[in-house]
Design a protein around this motif. Structure first.
Motif, PDB file in Angstrom:
ATOM      1  N   ASN A   1      26.490  40.374 -17.090  1.00 52.83           N
ATOM      2  CA  ASN A   1      26.974  41.733 -17.329  1.00 52.83           C
ATOM      3  C   ASN A   1      28.256  41.657 -18.143  1.00 52.83           C
ATOM      4  O   ASN A   1      29.215  40.996 -17.737  1.00 52.83           O
TER       5      ASN A   1
ATOM      6  N   ARG B   1      31.581  51.705 -20.594  1.00 53.69           N
ATOM      7  CA  ARG B   1      30.289  51.256 -20.091  1.00 53.69           C
ATOM      8  C   ARG B   1      29.182  51.862 -20.938  1.00 53.69           C
ATOM      9  O   ARG B   1      28.410  51.159 -21.567  1.00 53.69           O
TER      10      ARG B   1
ATOM     11  N   GLU C   1      22.693  41.968 -24.457  1.00 47.75           N
ATOM     12  CA  GLU C   1      21.926  43.206 -24.325  1.00 47.75           C
ATOM     13  C   GLU C   1      20.448  42.918 -24.093  1.00 47.75           C
ATOM     14  O   GLU C   1      19.754  43.693 -23.449  1.00 47.75           O
TER      15      GLU C   1
ATOM     16  N   ARG D   1      26.582  50.891  -7.037  1.00 51.63           N
ATOM     17  CA  ARG D   1      26.318  49.830  -7.999  1.00 51.63           C
ATOM     18  C   ARG D   1      27.259  48.657  -7.798  1.00 51.63           C
ATOM     19  O   ARG D   1      28.447  48.832  -7.634  1.00 51.63           O
TER      20      ARG D   1
ATOM     21  N   ASP E   1      21.490  36.689 -14.703  1.00 53.22           N
ATOM     22  CA  ASP E   1      21.867  37.795 -15.576  1.00 53.22           C
ATOM     23  C   ASP E   1      23.338  37.687 -15.930  1.00 53.22           C
ATOM     24  O   ASP E   1      24.126  37.041 -15.220  1.00 53.22           O
TER      25      ASP E   1
ATOM     26  N   SER F   1      15.688  44.634 -21.524  1.00 57.00           N
ATOM     27  CA  SER F   1      17.010  45.245 -21.678  1.00 57.00           C
ATOM     28  C   SER F   1      17.186  46.235 -20.538  1.00 57.00           C
ATOM     29  O   SER F   1      16.348  47.108 -20.342  1.00 57.00           O
TER      30      SER F   1
ATOM     31  N   LYS G   1      17.745  40.206 -22.587  1.00 54.87           N
ATOM     32  CA  LYS G   1      17.725  39.069 -21.673  1.00 54.87           C
ATOM     33  C   LYS G   1      17.041  37.846 -22.273  1.00 54.87           C
ATOM     34  O   LYS G   1      17.397  36.710 -21.949  1.00 54.87           O
TER      35      LYS G   1
ATOM     36  N   ALA H   1      19.919  47.171 -16.766  1.00 51.71           N
ATOM     37  CA  ALA H   1      20.973  46.735 -15.851  1.00 51.71           C
ATOM     38  C   ALA H   1      20.709  47.287 -14.472  1.00 51.71           C
ATOM     39  O   ALA H   1      19.968  48.260 -14.283  1.00 51.71           O
TER      40      ALA H   1
ATOM     41  N   GLU I   1      21.768  51.413  -8.446  1.00 48.53           N
ATOM     42  CA  GLU I   1      21.535  49.988  -8.648  1.00 48.53           C
ATOM     43  C   GLU I   1      21.304  49.348  -7.304  1.00 48.53           C
ATOM     44  O   GLU I   1      22.205  49.199  -6.519  1.00 48.53           O
TER      45      GLU I   1
END
Length: 381
Positions: free
Chosen positions: A287, A83, A115, A380, A285, A163, A117, A165, A367
């Motif tokens: 991931n 990660r 990485e 998260r 989004d 950028s 958006k 998350a 998150e």
């Protein structure tokens, strides 16, 4: 005798303790040992692992790759799920393979696209997947112009880092002046436009924000497992509508997710999120890692983490279709044990020396997206 599988998760989310549980309870009845590293000595992931180490702080991406290669070689890692510094790690896939470690991660090209958006939205739109309107903003003047255009069309404007998350930095714009309304009750994601403009004008460096309309519920996160042949083996949507969670196999969500996963080489596990813009789903989004909520697919009779490890080891699990869809549910927090000492304890049969202990950082931000944007779990997801 079938050998054990040694899996490493680096500085991953707290909720991935369930990812680890599923690896150990795999349907192949294969012995799995898990190594974990983190910057926070009190991460529950360290406590849940068989072996654990604190990560050195302040490493450059290149230095982190060297650290990771050393971990894989010393610990006999079969599968590495990166990660932290994912883009740097995947650029050195051949070096990890040379020490016997498979990377459970997409191609370097895929990681690079998602990485940023803005780059991601442009690329995804080019292959025919709907995206919401957006503006890239770096100044107060650009922010005001974007907000006014959105409001003229009847939308509530929101912004987030281009950028990033986990919903970190997500805010919604309001014209209401700052008042006691903002101080009573729980903290709100709404921020007055005048305060944001003033903060931008006083900032020492320009921001890099994505401004877009607030998208409506439901939010659907499609968990995908894709092979190195660019063929999706698994695609299941997890729905979020306030507290209520559920599952879906509706093609309005799965078809665009497959198109993205296969079209951009999102090998192994990815999570592709959609919301509603008017009456149609649009991409929110992507991931390039396993979602923290991936383990929830167990309610559909699926062990996605183990299928991904099999794929990384070259043991193709084939196409995976859930035998049933679990009932609607919600997510609540609960206790999870921590190590009784600051430095993570090691299994007694492990003889490799530990790296020198380093101070633990203050911790990563949780998150969490506010309830009126589609609440996530407190860990998260």
């Amino acid at each position: 005798m079938v050998s054990r599988v040694r899996v490493w998760l680096n500085r991953t989310y707290a909720e991935n303790v369930f990812f680890m549980d599923q690896l150990r309870r795999n349907p192949s009845d294969r012995a799995v040992e898990i190594h974990a590293t983190h910057g926070d000595a009190d991460s529950p992931v360290l406590a849940a692992a068989d072996t654990a180490e604190l990560e050195p702080e302040g490493l450059s991406p290149a230095a982190y790759v060297e650290f990771a290669l050393d971990q894989c070689q010393r610990r006999g890692i079969d599968v590495f799920v990166p990660r932290l510094h994912q883009s740097a790690v995947v650029a050195h896939r051949a070096e990890f393979e040379a020490v016997g470690t498979a990377l459970l991660a997409p191609t370097p090209e895929a990681v690079a696209v998602f990485e940023d958006k803005v780059v991601a939205y442009e690329a995804v739109r080019a292959i025919g997947t709907p995206v919401p309107p957006w503006w890239r903003v770096r100044s107060a003047e650009e922010l005001v112009a974007a907000v006014e255009e959105l409001e003229a069309d009847g939308h509530t404007a929101c912004f987030k880092p281009a950028s990033g998350a986990g919903g970190v930095g997500f805010r919604m714009i309001t014209r209401s002046p700052f008042s006691m309304t903002h101080l009573n009750g729980f903290p709100s994601p709404y921020v007055p436009l005048d305060l944001v403009v003033e903060a931008l004008r006083q900032a020492e460096e320009p921001v890099d924000w994505l401004v877009m309309p607030r998208l409506e519920q439901p939010e659907v996160s499609v968990d995908c497992l894709t092979g190195p042949d660019n063929r999706v083996r698994l695609a299941v949507g997890r729905t979020k509508n306030g507290r209520r969670r559920g599952f879906t196999l509706h093609e309005q969500w799965l078809e665009p997710a497959r198109r993205i996963a296969e079209g951009f080489g999102l090998h192994h596990l990815s999570n592709i999120q959609f919301r509603m813009y008017g009456d149609r789903p649009v991409l929110m989004d992507v991931n390039t890692r396993p979602a923290g909520g991936l383990h929830q697919l167990s309610q559909c009779g699926i062990n996605a983490p183990w299928a991904a490890v099999q794929l990384a080891l070259g043991e193709d699990p084939g196409e995976i279709t859930p035998p049933f869809l679990g009932q609607d549910y919600t997510v609540v927090s609960g206790p999870r044990p921590l190590r009784p000492v600051t430095l993570p304890h090691q299994r007694t049969q492990e003889v490799e020396p530990l790296l020198p202990a380093v101070p633990a950082p203050a911790g990563e931000p949780a998150e969490a997206t506010p309830a009126d944007t589609g609440a996530r779990a407190t860990t998260r997801a």
